[in-house]
Write an enzyme that holds these catalytic residues in place. Sequence first.
Site, PDB file in Angstrom:
ATOM      1  N   GLY A   1       0.841  -1.196   0.000  1.00 51.41           N
ATOM      2  CA  GLY A   1       0.000   0.000   0.000  1.00 51.41           C
ATOM      3  C   GLY A   1       0.870   1.237   0.000  1.00 51.41           C
TER       4      GLY A   1
ATOM      5  N   SER B   1      -3.763  -5.428  -4.411  1.00 49.17           N
ATOM      6  CA  SER B   1      -2.451  -4.812  -4.659  1.00 49.17           C
ATOM      7  C   SER B   1      -1.557  -5.679  -5.546  1.00 49.17           C
ATOM      8  CB  SER B   1      -1.712  -4.570  -3.337  1.00 49.17           C
ATOM      9  OG  SER B   1      -2.452  -3.746  -2.486  1.00 49.17           O
TER      10      SER B   1
ATOM     11  N   HIS C   1       5.915   1.084  11.865  1.00 47.57           N
ATOM     12  CA  HIS C   1       5.226   1.767  12.972  1.00 47.57           C
ATOM     13  C   HIS C   1       5.208   0.766  14.124  1.00 47.57           C
ATOM     14  CE1 HIS C   1       2.393   4.135  15.208  1.00 47.57           C
ATOM     15  NE2 HIS C   1       1.306   3.442  14.888  1.00 47.57           N
TER      16      HIS C   1
ATOM     17  N   GLY D   1       3.568   7.440   2.552  1.00 50.20           N
ATOM     18  CA  GLY D   1       4.368   6.569   1.683  1.00 50.20           C
ATOM     19  C   GLY D   1       4.576   7.136   0.282  1.00 50.20           C
TER      20      GLY D   1
ATOM     21  N   ASP E   1       3.608   9.224  17.411  1.00 53.05           N
ATOM     22  CA  ASP E   1       2.949   9.137  16.097  1.00 53.05           C
ATOM     23  C   ASP E   1       1.431   9.162  16.265  1.00 53.05           C
ATOM     24  OD1 ASP E   1       3.482   8.478  13.092  1.00 53.05           O
ATOM     25  OD2 ASP E   1       1.887   7.105  13.698  1.00 53.05           O
TER      26      ASP E   1
ATOM     27  N   GLU F   1      -0.985  12.260  14.926  1.00 48.28           N
ATOM     28  CA  GLU F   1      -2.046  12.100  13.916  1.00 48.28           C
ATOM     29  C   GLU F   1      -3.437  12.367  14.499  1.00 48.28           C
ATOM     30  OE1 GLU F   1      -0.716   8.286  12.670  1.00 48.28           O
ATOM     31  OE2 GLU F   1      -2.080   7.152  13.929  1.00 48.28           O
TER      32      GLU F   1
ATOM     33  N   GLU G   1     -10.098  30.181   2.183  1.00 44.32           N
ATOM     34  CA  GLU G   1      -9.605  30.699   3.460  1.00 44.32           C
ATOM     35  C   GLU G   1      -9.267  29.609   4.465  1.00 44.32           C
ATOM     36  OE1 GLU G   1      -8.524  33.540   4.163  1.00 44.32           O
ATOM     37  OE2 GLU G   1      -9.150  34.323   2.229  1.00 44.32           O
TER      38      GLU G   1
ATOM     39  N   GLU H   1      -5.491  27.744   1.535  1.00 48.24           N
ATOM     40  CA  GLU H   1      -4.357  28.555   1.989  1.00 48.24           C
ATOM     41  C   GLU H   1      -3.586  27.908   3.141  1.00 48.24           C
ATOM     42  OE1 GLU H   1      -4.129  32.841   2.332  1.00 48.24           O
ATOM     43  OE2 GLU H   1      -6.125  32.976   1.465  1.00 48.24           O
TER      44      GLU H   1
HETATM   45  N1  LIG Z   1       0.366   5.462   5.311  1.00 46.02           N
HETATM   46  C1  LIG Z   1       1.549   5.975   5.672  1.00 46.02           C
HETATM   47  O1  LIG Z   1       2.099   6.821   4.996  1.00 46.02           O
HETATM   48  C2  LIG Z   1       2.262   5.522   6.915  1.00 46.02           C
HETATM   49  C3  LIG Z   1       2.058   4.241   7.391  1.00 46.02           C
HETATM   50  N2  LIG Z   1       2.875   3.768   8.397  1.00 46.02           N
HETATM   51  C4  LIG Z   1       2.705   2.404   8.838  1.00 46.02           C
HETATM   52  O2  LIG Z   1       2.976   1.516   7.733  1.00 46.02           O
HETATM   53  C5  LIG Z   1       2.184   0.330   7.841  1.00 46.02           C
HETATM   54  C6  LIG Z   1       1.374   0.155   6.578  1.00 46.02           C
HETATM   55  O3  LIG Z   1       0.438   1.202   6.476  1.00 46.02           O
HETATM   56  P1  LIG Z   1      -0.094   1.736   5.055  1.00 46.02           P
HETATM   57  O4  LIG Z   1       1.033   1.767   4.085  1.00 46.02           O
HETATM   58  O5  LIG Z   1      -0.843   2.998   5.355  1.00 46.02           O
HETATM   59  O6  LIG Z   1      -1.104   0.590   4.648  1.00 46.02           O
HETATM   60  P2  LIG Z   1      -2.123   0.556   3.398  1.00 46.02           P
HETATM   61  O7  LIG Z   1      -3.478   0.395   3.948  1.00 46.02           O
HETATM   62  O8  LIG Z   1      -1.851   1.685   2.463  1.00 46.02           O
HETATM   63  O9  LIG Z   1      -1.678  -0.792   2.632  1.00 46.02           O
HETATM   64  C7  LIG Z   1      -1.772  -2.021   3.247  1.00 46.02           C
HETATM   65  C8  LIG Z   1      -1.267  -3.091   2.314  1.00 46.02           C
HETATM   66  O10 LIG Z   1      -1.298  -4.354   3.006  1.00 46.02           O
HETATM   67  C9  LIG Z   1      -2.026  -5.281   2.242  1.00 46.02           C
HETATM   68  N3  LIG Z   1      -2.647  -6.270   3.102  1.00 46.02           N
HETATM   69  C10 LIG Z   1      -3.878  -6.234   3.674  1.00 46.02           C
HETATM   70  N4  LIG Z   1      -4.074  -7.368   4.370  1.00 46.02           N
HETATM   71  C11 LIG Z   1      -2.967  -8.132   4.206  1.00 46.02           C
HETATM   72  C12 LIG Z   1      -2.590  -9.420   4.627  1.00 46.02           C
HETATM   73  N5  LIG Z   1      -3.399 -10.169   5.369  1.00 46.02           N
HETATM   74  N6  LIG Z   1      -1.357  -9.880   4.261  1.00 46.02           N
HETATM   75  C13 LIG Z   1      -0.529  -9.139   3.505  1.00 46.02           C
HETATM   76  N7  LIG Z   1      -0.847  -7.909   3.053  1.00 46.02           N
HETATM   77  C14 LIG Z   1      -2.041  -7.425   3.409  1.00 46.02           C
HETATM   78  C15 LIG Z   1      -3.022  -4.455   1.442  1.00 46.02           C
HETATM   79  O11 LIG Z   1      -3.461  -5.177   0.324  1.00 46.02           O
HETATM   80  P3  LIG Z   1      -4.894  -4.893  -0.403  1.00 46.02           P
HETATM   81  O12 LIG Z   1      -4.586  -3.826  -1.410  1.00 46.02           O
HETATM   82  O13 LIG Z   1      -5.270  -6.166  -1.019  1.00 46.02           O
HETATM   83  O14 LIG Z   1      -5.818  -4.423   0.678  1.00 46.02           O
HETATM   84  C16 LIG Z   1      -2.136  -3.275   1.070  1.00 46.02           C
HETATM   85  O15 LIG Z   1      -1.307  -3.602  -0.013  1.00 46.02           O
HETATM   86  C17 LIG Z   1       1.340   0.517   9.111  1.00 46.02           C
HETATM   87  O16 LIG Z   1       2.061  -0.051  10.170  1.00 46.02           O
HETATM   88  C18 LIG Z   1       1.282   2.046   9.278  1.00 46.02           C
HETATM   89  O17 LIG Z   1       1.046   2.478  10.596  1.00 46.02           O
HETATM   90  C19 LIG Z   1       3.902   4.495   8.916  1.00 46.02           C
HETATM   91  C20 LIG Z   1       4.140   5.774   8.469  1.00 46.02           C
HETATM   92  C21 LIG Z   1       3.264   6.416   7.528  1.00 46.02           C
HETATM   93  C1  LIG Z   2       0.192  11.382   9.942  1.00 47.67           C
HETATM   94  C2  LIG Z   2      -0.329  10.021   9.622  1.00 47.67           C
HETATM   95  C3  LIG Z   2       0.702   8.906   9.703  1.00 47.67           C
HETATM   96  O1  LIG Z   2       1.161   8.777  11.035  1.00 47.67           O
HETATM   97  C4  LIG Z   2       1.865   9.269   8.808  1.00 47.67           C
HETATM   98  C5  LIG Z   2       1.661   9.478   7.361  1.00 47.67           C
HETATM   99  O2  LIG Z   2       2.948   9.445   9.294  1.00 47.67           O
HETATM  100  C6  LIG Z   2       0.037   7.581   9.290  1.00 47.67           C
HETATM  101  O3  LIG Z   2      -0.082   6.689  10.143  1.00 47.67           O
HETATM  102  O4  LIG Z   2      -0.378   7.460   8.134  1.00 47.67           O
HETATM  103 MG   LIG Z   3       3.171   9.228  11.235  1.00 51.26          MG
HETATM  104 MG   LIG Z   4       0.743   6.893  11.982  1.00 51.14          MG
END
Ligand SMILES: NC(=O)C1=CN([C@@H]2O[C@H](COP(=O)(O)OP(=O)(O)OC[C@H]3O[C@@H](n4cnc5c(N)ncnc54)[C@H](OP(=O)(O)O)[C@@H]3O)[C@@H](O)[C@H]2O)C=CC1
Ligand SMILES: CC[C@](O)(C(C)=O)C(=O)O
Ligand SMILES: [Mg+2]
Ligand SMILES: [Mg+2]
Length: 337
Positions: free
Chosen positions: A27, A54, A109, A135, A192, A196, A228, A232
Amino acid sequence: MSVEVFYDDDADLGLIQAKKVAVIGYGSQGHAHALSLRDSGVDVVIGLPEGSKSRPKAEEQGLRVVTPAQAAAEADVIMVLAPDTAQRGIYAESIAPNLAPGKAIFFGHGFNIRYGLIKPPAEVDVAMVAPKGPGHLVRRQYSDGKGVPCLVAVEQDASGNALALALAYAKGIGGTRAGAIKTTFTEETETDLFGEQAVLCGGASALVQTGFEVLTEAGYAPEVAYFECLHELKLIVDLMYEGGIAKMRYSISDTAEYGDLSRGSRIIDSRVKDEMRKILGEIQSGEFAREWVAEDEAGRPNFTKWQAEGAAHPIEETGKKLRGMMSWVDRPITETA
Ligand SMILES: NC(=O)C1=CN([C@@H]2O[C@H](COP(=O)(O)OP(=O)(O)OC[C@H]3O[C@@H](n4cnc5c(N)ncnc54)[C@H](OP(=O)(O)O)[C@@H]3O)[C@@H](O)[C@H]2O)C=CC1
Ligand SMILES: CC[C@](O)(C(C)=O)C(=O)O
Ligand SMILES: [Mg+2]
Ligand SMILES: [Mg+2]
């Protein structure tokens, strides 16, 4: 500064290039880590369930995709980037049976380790590389030759080399170009979640929506209110990002600065600060984590309801219309290559 910060020269990319890395999830974070590690010369395999939506995206982008169990079995370093609420089940079913001495389990995380939802065996390294940004921005910055700062932490150092390995990984995704700050799983998780909930997402969204509501309910045009209260905000935050609140105040008019100095603390007052402390307490005690895990296990009834309410807020319709007219909003952050 009391924190330790590591840059490219402090990290040996060779350490991670010598390992096979499984990225579980593709993701927001997963795609950024996997593509950037691959471009840094690391052998990467993606772990996703058979029916995952995905899968086609990862394969189109040239990555090999197998099941989470197979990826964990093949890899030396397993980076868990599935949703926080899914990680406990993935760990029990697919990762734990494939762990062995000498392997490492990494997180983006600290949620599952901090709240004891995952308890890896003593013979494996447990570390974190947590980019301090979404990401899609992590990937874009890497592709542009830059990086998003990240936090690194070691919970368990079975090999005696876990920090060096985490820094090598951080270098592979561009994190040490900007700086990797050493912390702990507890500090990363609690700050974190607080950031958020109280400021970046919860606090900022509520502030924007409430400001928009006050203006439109008073009869002002939604388009003007949108500019506003939302549009901005980016321009103001960009100035804060470049040079702190002081630089923002330097750039705005005296009238705006007087309004800021005399009115800001009436909006974010002692009641708001007390509520922030309460929210931090719920994070520290584990109350928020228990609530979120229970909400997820119940099929996310409140999450789904609040998500729909947010999407139906009049500011979204106004924004959709206006953004279509803004030719300069032409490269969405969520578009990465
Ligand atoms: N979003 C961010 O920018 C940030 C996230 N994090 C951390 O990163 C981690 C991932 O978050 P994030 O990237 O937001 O997640 P997303 O929700 O964007 O993506 C999750 C991914 O995991 C897949 N998935 C779901 N279930 C399973 C499973 N059972 N086995 C394997 N893969 C699976 C999903 O597939 P499908 O597409 O099929 O659902 C998808 O590809 C978390 O720990 C989050 O806290 C940390 C910093 C910032
Ligand atoms: C601010 C949200 C966040 O903590 C991040 C992008 O760092 C998340 O969990 O997505
Ligand atoms: Mg964060
Ligand atoms: Mg977070």
